[in-house]
Design a protein around this motif. Structure first.
Motif, short mmCIF file in Angstrom:
data_model
loop_
_atom_site.label_atom_id
_atom_site.label_comp_id
_atom_site.label_asym_id
_atom_site.label_seq_id
_atom_site.Cartn_x
_atom_site.Cartn_y
_atom_site.Cartn_z
N ALA A 119 0.86 -1.18 0.00
CA ALA A 119 0.00 0.00 0.00
C ALA A 119 0.89 1.23 0.00
N ARG A 120 0.48 2.27 -0.74
CA ARG A 120 1.25 3.51 -0.82
C ARG A 120 0.40 4.68 -0.35
N LEU A 121 0.91 5.45 0.60
CA LEU A 121 0.24 6.65 1.08
C LEU A 121 1.03 7.85 0.57
N SER A 122 0.38 8.67 -0.26
CA SER A 122 1.07 9.77 -0.93
C SER A 122 0.51 11.11 -0.49
N MET A 123 1.43 12.07 -0.35
CA MET A 123 1.02 13.47 -0.15
C MET A 123 1.95 14.30 -1.01
N GLY A 124 1.41 14.78 -2.14
CA GLY A 124 2.27 15.45 -3.10
C GLY A 124 3.26 14.45 -3.67
N ARG A 125 4.54 14.79 -3.60
CA ARG A 125 5.58 13.90 -4.12
C ARG A 125 6.11 12.93 -3.07
N LYS A 236 7.96 26.80 -13.72
CA LYS A 236 8.08 26.59 -15.16
C LYS A 236 8.43 25.13 -15.44
N GLU A 237 9.29 24.56 -14.58
CA GLU A 237 9.63 23.15 -14.68
C GLU A 237 8.83 22.40 -13.63
N GLN A 238 7.90 21.56 -14.09
CA GLN A 238 6.98 20.90 -13.17
C GLN A 238 7.68 19.98 -12.18
N LYS A 239 8.86 19.44 -12.57
CA LYS A 239 9.56 18.54 -11.65
C LYS A 239 10.08 19.27 -10.42
N ARG A 240 10.17 20.61 -10.50
CA ARG A 240 10.61 21.38 -9.35
C ARG A 240 9.45 21.86 -8.49
N ALA A 241 8.26 21.57 -8.91
CA ALA A 241 7.08 22.06 -8.18
C ALA A 241 6.83 21.26 -6.90
N ILE A 242 6.26 21.93 -5.93
CA ILE A 242 5.73 21.28 -4.73
C ILE A 242 4.26 21.01 -5.00
N VAL A 243 3.84 19.80 -4.81
CA VAL A 243 2.44 19.46 -5.05
C VAL A 243 1.67 19.63 -3.74
N VAL A 244 0.83 20.65 -3.70
CA VAL A 244 0.01 20.94 -2.52
C VAL A 244 -1.40 20.44 -2.79
N VAL A 245 -1.93 19.65 -1.87
CA VAL A 245 -3.26 19.09 -2.04
C VAL A 245 -4.23 19.82 -1.12
N ASP A 246 -5.33 20.32 -1.69
CA ASP A 246 -6.31 21.04 -0.86
C ASP A 246 -7.31 20.06 -0.24
N GLY A 247 -8.25 20.62 0.50
CA GLY A 247 -9.22 19.79 1.22
C GLY A 247 -10.14 19.00 0.34
N LYS A 248 -10.23 19.35 -0.95
CA LYS A 248 -11.07 18.61 -1.89
C LYS A 248 -10.26 17.58 -2.68
N GLY A 249 -8.98 17.49 -2.37
CA GLY A 249 -8.14 16.52 -3.06
C GLY A 249 -7.54 17.02 -4.36
N ASN A 250 -7.68 18.33 -4.64
CA ASN A 250 -7.13 18.89 -5.87
C ASN A 250 -5.65 19.23 -5.70
N ASP A 251 -4.85 18.98 -6.74
CA ASP A 251 -3.43 19.28 -6.71
C ASP A 251 -3.15 20.70 -7.17
N HIS A 252 -2.25 21.37 -6.46
CA HIS A 252 -1.77 22.70 -6.87
C HIS A 252 -0.25 22.63 -6.89
N ARG A 253 0.34 22.90 -8.04
CA ARG A 253 1.79 22.81 -8.19
C ARG A 253 2.41 24.20 -8.06
N VAL A 254 3.08 24.41 -6.96
CA VAL A 254 3.67 25.71 -6.67
C VAL A 254 5.16 25.54 -6.39
N SER A 255 5.90 26.60 -6.55
CA SER A 255 7.35 26.49 -6.34
C SER A 255 7.96 27.68 -5.62
N SER A 256 7.25 28.82 -5.58
CA SER A 256 7.89 30.02 -5.03
C SER A 256 6.89 30.87 -4.24
N LEU A 257 7.46 31.77 -3.47
CA LEU A 257 6.65 32.74 -2.75
C LEU A 257 7.16 34.14 -3.09
N THR A 258 6.21 35.01 -3.43
CA THR A 258 6.52 36.42 -3.64
C THR A 258 5.74 37.23 -2.62
#
Length: 266
Positions: A119-125, A236-258
């Motif tokens: 069994a695999r339990l995943s959160m983002g990557r 810009k490069e998806q492999k560098r993104a952090i995959v953030v999962v919201d309460g509905k299970g949707n993925d958001h790929r973010v990498s930076s903060l401004t």
């Protein structure tokens, strides 16, 4: 007598035999260090009949164990397994959606593979795996990890304050300025590195907690303070993104903060 009882009896005999073999083997193995010739001689005498009997004991247990393994494999792919697993997860307070072999329990995804028998339990990557698939044991393994992340108290303003302090440091280092240059992006994982510089901090605040807090922050909508507005940027490069999962299970790929300083805020 059912197969389970037979297996228990034959494996008990097998266990006794293995224990005796191991005990006497240790005495022989260590004689070069201990010079305990008495114990080694006694072990040698005991190992002769034990070793000759072992093959028969193993073969008797092996047949029953093979039957038990086949029965468990059949149960894993039966509808009853999914029903028991789902009931066990819900009983432990783990909310799930989806159907076997894949379930969403935001911010996690649980996947049970009957091919790889794990069994695999995943959160983002980030992934964790287990091969202990008994429904109650698997449900407990999931519940511990789920609650460790989701039952933490979250204060959006305190988190924004921590992000702002880390942003100040990373911004000055990246752009070689004495004061932060607002409006410029800084990689999120650099902020995490700064937040966890203290010895032992990464054990107390592992990266999956940071990623989960980013998801909570996005859901809260509280992306600003009196003086600053916070913006999460995509990679810009998806492999560098952090995959953030919201309460509905949707993925958001973010990498930076401004961080933007509001006009007239100074």
């Amino acid at each position: 007598m059912d197969n389970g009882t037979v297996v228990i009896e034959k494996t008990a005999t097998l266990n006794t035999s293995i224990t005796a073999l191991s005990k006497n083997w240790h005495a022989l193995r260590d004689v070069g260090k201990t010079w305990n010739l008495k114990a080694a001689s006694q072990a040698m005498e005991k190992l002769n009949p034990l070793s000759s009997d072992f093959d028969g004991i193993w073969q008797a247990a092996r047949e029953e164990l093979a039957t038990q393994l086949d029965a468990i494999r059949d149960e894993l792919v039966s509808p009853a397994y999914a029903t028991v697993l789902e009931k066990a997860l819900k009983a432990l307070g783990v909310p799930i959606t989806g159907s076997f072999p894949s379930y969403m329990l935001p911010p996690f995804k649980l996947t049970v593979s009957t091919d790889t028998l794990e069994a695999r339990l995943s959160m983002g990557r980030k992934n964790e795996r287990t091969s202990e698939l008994a429904p109650e044991k698997l449900a407990q393994w999931v519940a511990i990890r789920y609650k460790k992340v989701t039952q933490r108290r979250f204060n959006s303003q305190a988190f924004l304050k921590d992000l702002l302090e880390a942003y100040h440091i990373a911004n000055r280092l990246n752009f070689r300025e004495a004061s932060p240059k607002f409006g410029l992006a800084v990689p999120l994982m650099e902020l995490y590195d700064i937040l966890t510089l203290r010895t032992g901090a990464r054990q107390e605040y592992p990266s999956q907690f940071f990623i989960f807090d980013l998801g909570l922050l996005m859901e809260s909508g509280a992306m600003e303070t009196d003086r600053y507005r916070f913006e999460l940027g995509t990679a810009k490069e998806q492999k560098r993104a952090i995959v953030v999962v919201d309460g509905k299970g949707n993925d958001h790929r973010v990498s930076s903060l401004t961080v933007h300083e509001k006009e007239g805020a100074r």
